[in-house]
Structure formats: C-alpha cells, structure tokens
Design a protein around this motif. Structure first.
Motif, PDB file in Angstrom:
ATOM      1  N   HIS A   1      92.831  -8.740  59.398  1.00  0.00           N
ATOM      2  CA  HIS A   1      91.310  -9.051  59.935  1.00  0.00           C
ATOM      3  C   HIS A   1      90.483  -8.164  61.321  1.00  0.00           C
ATOM      4  O   HIS A   1      91.316  -8.343  61.617  1.00  0.00           O
TER       5      HIS A   1
ATOM      6  N   GLN B   1      86.054 -11.124  67.171  1.00  0.00           N
ATOM      7  CA  GLN B   1      84.996 -11.930  67.552  1.00  0.00           C
ATOM      8  C   GLN B   1      85.485 -11.503  68.642  1.00  0.00           C
ATOM      9  O   GLN B   1      84.546 -12.091  69.775  1.00  0.00           O
TER      10      GLN B   1
ATOM     11  N   GLN C   1      87.503  -4.921  55.923  1.00  0.00           N
ATOM     12  CA  GLN C   1      86.856  -5.321  56.312  1.00  0.00           C
ATOM     13  C   GLN C   1      85.616  -5.795  57.021  1.00  0.00           C
ATOM     14  O   GLN C   1      85.314  -5.269  57.395  1.00  0.00           O
TER      15      GLN C   1
ATOM     16  N   PHE D   1      90.002 -20.775  62.784  1.00  0.00           N
ATOM     17  CA  PHE D   1      89.683 -20.133  63.573  1.00  0.00           C
ATOM     18  C   PHE D   1      88.038 -20.555  62.882  1.00  0.00           C
ATOM     19  O   PHE D   1      86.848 -20.528  64.035  1.00  0.00           O
ATOM     20  N   THR D   2      87.633 -21.436  62.813  1.00  0.00           N
ATOM     21  CA  THR D   2      86.627 -21.850  61.570  1.00  0.00           C
ATOM     22  C   THR D   2      85.860 -24.029  61.347  1.00  0.00           C
ATOM     23  O   THR D   2      87.530 -23.862  60.961  1.00  0.00           O
TER      24      THR D   2
ATOM     25  N   GLY E   1      82.824 -19.819  58.559  1.00  0.00           N
ATOM     26  CA  GLY E   1      82.514 -21.229  58.756  1.00  0.00           C
ATOM     27  C   GLY E   1      82.003 -21.548  60.530  1.00  0.00           C
ATOM     28  O   GLY E   1      81.867 -20.234  60.803  1.00  0.00           O
TER      29      GLY E   1
ATOM     30  N   ALA F   1      80.315 -17.455  61.959  1.00  0.00           N
ATOM     31  CA  ALA F   1      81.593 -15.917  61.525  1.00  0.00           C
ATOM     32  C   ALA F   1      81.662 -16.523  59.843  1.00  0.00           C
ATOM     33  O   ALA F   1      81.650 -17.114  59.429  1.00  0.00           O
ATOM     34  N   PHE F   2      81.568 -14.616  59.535  1.00  0.00           N
ATOM     35  CA  PHE F   2      81.897 -15.268  57.909  1.00  0.00           C
ATOM     36  C   PHE F   2      82.601 -13.238  57.991  1.00  0.00           C
ATOM     37  O   PHE F   2      82.696 -12.307  58.857  1.00  0.00           O
ATOM     38  N   GLY F   3      82.933 -13.904  57.413  1.00  0.00           N
ATOM     39  CA  GLY F   3      84.372 -12.462  57.213  1.00  0.00           C
ATOM     40  C   GLY F   3      84.711 -12.167  55.558  1.00  0.00           C
ATOM     41  O   GLY F   3      85.097 -13.019  54.864  1.00  0.00           O
TER      42      GLY F   3
HETATM   43  N1  PHE Z   1      89.200 -13.524  58.919  1.00  0.00           N
HETATM   44  C1  PHE Z   1      89.422 -14.424  57.777  1.00  0.00           C
HETATM   45  C2  PHE Z   1      89.988 -13.681  56.329  1.00  0.00           C
HETATM   46  O1  PHE Z   1      90.731 -12.372  57.034  1.00  0.00           O
HETATM   47  C3  PHE Z   1      87.596 -14.166  57.270  1.00  0.00           C
HETATM   48  C4  PHE Z   1      87.317 -15.054  58.287  1.00  0.00           C
HETATM   49  C5  PHE Z   1      86.503 -14.612  58.757  1.00  0.00           C
HETATM   50  C6  PHE Z   1      86.378 -16.439  57.454  1.00  0.00           C
HETATM   51  C7  PHE Z   1      85.517 -14.969  59.460  1.00  0.00           C
HETATM   52  C8  PHE Z   1      85.782 -16.889  58.328  1.00  0.00           C
HETATM   53  C9  PHE Z   1      85.171 -16.359  59.464  1.00  0.00           C
HETATM   54  O2  PHE Z   1      90.406 -13.818  55.690  1.00  0.00           O
END
Ligand code: PHE
Length: 364
Positions: A182, A187, A221, A264-265, A297, A318-320
């Motif tokens: 990911h 981050q 991503q 991580f969140t 999260g 953060a988000f992904g």
């Molecule tokens: N890294 C997570 C994934 O690949 C996605 C994510 C990113 C979730 C940042 C929360 C915060 O599934």
C-alpha cells in the motif's frame, strides 16, 4: 607596348567570354585560377613588368591592374548569379507540397489510470495538498511495523506480497525487502522527514499476490495524509466528501462512513457513496444502494510515536483508495485485469483523447 595593349585586350575578351559561359562554381573557379592564380596568365604578365622600360612599365602595369580588377569583378558577378541560380533550382525541386492531406495515422490515447491520477491530483491540489512519493521496493519497517502492524499480526496476512532476498547492506527490518502492499508507507516517510503541518497525497504502484476480476498483483493507490495540531474526524469527513462530490461530479452525492479496522488508524472507517443498481446498470448518486470507495481514519497514536511525533500535540487523518477501482466506477470499466493487458483496442475505447481530455473545467 602596342603588343601588350593587344594582349591585354585579347585576354579581356577571352576571359570575359569564358566567365560568361561558366555554368557551375567549380568551372568558374578554374577560370579564376587560370587568369589570376599564382601561375595564371594575368599574373604571368605582371611578372614580366620588371623587364620593361620604366615608362612603358608604368602604363602597362596600370592597364594590367585594370584588367585584373575587371576580371575579378566579372568572376564575382558570375559567382553570385550561379549561386542564385542553384538556390532557385533547389527551392523549385524541394518545395514542400502543403496541399497534401494528412496521412491517416493512428491516434494515441491517454490510459484511464493516468487520466484518473491527474484528476485526483487536481482535486487535492485545490485543497492544498502536495504530492509525495516513495519507493516501490520497500522494507518491512515502512510497510508494516511503523504502521502498527506488529510482527506476526494477522492483518499482515491480508497484505500478502512479494518478498525480495534480504538486503546485506541493511540490518533488521530495514533488510527485509518487499514490494509495498500500500502507499501508506509514504505516510511514515513523510512524517519522519517533514515537520507538521503535513498535507500530502501519494500516488503509485502497489503489489499484492491476488488475481481475479477485481484484483491484479500490481495496482495503483492514492493515499492522503493530514497532520496538524487540531485535526479531527470532522476534517476527515469534510475533505473526503468534497473529494467524492468533485470526482464523481454529483453535487448532492450521498456518503456514509462505516466503522472498520486498519492497524494504523483509530478510529477507522470505510467510506461508501450512494448509488443505484436498478435495471442492472450502476448509477452513482442518489439511490438505495451503497458502494465502498475507500478506507480512512485518524492516524493511530502509535504511528505518530513511531515517527517521533507527540500524539498529545499532533493529530491527523489518512485515507487510501484504489485508482483502478474509482476509475472503473467513474468510467464504467467492468474488469480490472483489462487495465494491464495492453490491448490497444481497449485503450482506443476507454482511453482519453490527448487533446480533449475531461478536466474540472469542462467536466468528465
Ligand atoms: N492502506 C490501506 C489499504 O491499502 C488503506 C488506508 C489508507 C486506510 C489510509 C486508512 C488510511 O487497505
């Protein structure tokens, strides 16, 4: 002297004729050498001046000089004429015919991944995010441990990836090389190298050993990270809501956040957008159904600590999300695998005209 005058007159007639008849520069130069060169005929006559009477020498010398100048001037004139003639001929034969119609060449297309990444960059750039990058070949520390996946934690199983031989130049977790599962790795890199406030997006390739209609071993991503002193869940929701409405171009797009889990969140959520599946087709916007588009999260305090930040001082979110996935949703592409089959017919169909791409001003 009379002889000399005649000779000079003869030479003038002879060379004037030769120069006028010269048809190319090479031939003209031969004539110049024959007349004025070191062993040329006029030069030869000049050399005989010394044997003449002073009075006659003066007159003959002057006459020879005049002849010399005349012949040189004629050669120069002819040279210009020949050069112009050569240029005219060249222009006439090499003229480009601009009336020819354009050859029917294949038109290239922008791949939907590139298009989508550009749209995402533009949306987040407007919100003040900058773009950050990290390596595809990562280590265990950045991909897992620093993100609060303890060694042996079952969440690692969901991120089964491709492992490389240990790096002999590194020790411990830094030596364990893998293809990142990911973009969350960035981050860590950002928080360890940058002082808050941080507001970044990360886009790039990620890898997992999966393969079916909605999974390929390599995919893309986009990740976002915001760290500041008073960042809270309301900021997360507002930011992602704005993003979704802008990207899908639906102003009243319904969204909802479902509790979820990521190491991580904390808290973690998954964001869904409203859609309708009536009549078999998928329509994004109002409707009775929901569609998951991303994970997000508040950054876990352990992650902040792992990056040397004090969780009592700094918070963030953060988000992904998967770039292919949101491209499929927006542009109606049914099978993820086709993104990477390099079938040019697919690209002609789903790709974007490089000179007429959808953007935030013209709409998609
Ligand atoms: N890294 C997570 C994934 O690949 C996605 C994510 C990113 C979730 C940042 C929360 C915060 O599934």
């Amino acid at each position: 002297m009379a002889d000399m005058t005649q000779t000079i007159a003869q030479l003038k007639t002879e060379f004037t004729g030769l120069i006028g008849a010269a048809t190319d520069l090479r031939g003209l130069d031969d004539i110049r050498v024959a007349a004025l060169g070191k062993n040329g005929r006029i030069t030869g006559l000049m050399k005989t001046l010394g044997q003449l009477d002073p009075q006659i020498r003066k007159e003959t010398g002057a006459a020879l000089n005049v002849l010399k100048d005349e012949i040189a001037a004629l050669i120069e004139k002819q040279e210009r004429a020949l050069k112009k003639q050569a240029l005219d001929e060249k222009l006439a034969t090499e003229r480009a015919d601009i009336t020819l119609s354009v050859r029917p060449e294949r038109k290239g297309h922008i791949h939907p991944i590139s298009q989508t990444m550009e749209e995402l960059t533009s949306i987040f750039a407007d919100m003040g995010f900058t773009v950050a990058e990290g390596p595809d070949i990562e280590d265990d520390f950045h991909n897992f441990t620093a993100l609060n996946f303890p060694p042996g934690h079952p969440a690692r199983e969901m991120h089964d990836t491709f492992y490389l031989p240990d790096d002999p130049d590194e020790k411990g977790e830094a030596a364990k090389k893998l293809l990142r599962t990911h973009t969350s790795t960035v981050q860590i890199r950002a928080m360890r190298s940058q002082k808050p406030p941080i507001r970044i997006i990360v886009m790039g390739r990620t890898y997992r050993s999966d393969y079916d209609m909605t999974h390929t071993p390599m995919f893309h991503q986009i990740e976002g990270l915001v760290i500041d002193r008073n960042t809270h869940m309301g900021h997360l929701k507002g930011c992602l809501m704005d993003f979704a409405r802008s990207y899908f171009e639906v102003n009243d797009l319904p969204v909802r956040f479902r509790p979820s889990f990521f190491p991580f969140t904390e808290p973690s959520a998954e964001m869904d957008i409203g859609c309708s599946r009536e009549g078999g087709g998928l329509k994004i916007g109002a409707g009775s159904d929901w569609l998951e588009i991303l994970g997000c999260g508040m950054v876990h305090p352990n992650v902040l600590k792992n990056c040397g930040l004090n969780p009592d001082e700094y918070q963030g979110f953060a988000f992904g999300m998967g770039v292919e996935r949101i491209a499929m949703l927006k542009y109606g592409i049914p099978d993820l695998r086709t993104f990477f089959e390099s079938d040019v017919r697919w690209l002609d169909h789903y790709g974007f005209d490089p000179l007429n791409r959808p953007n935030r001003a013209t709409g998609g």
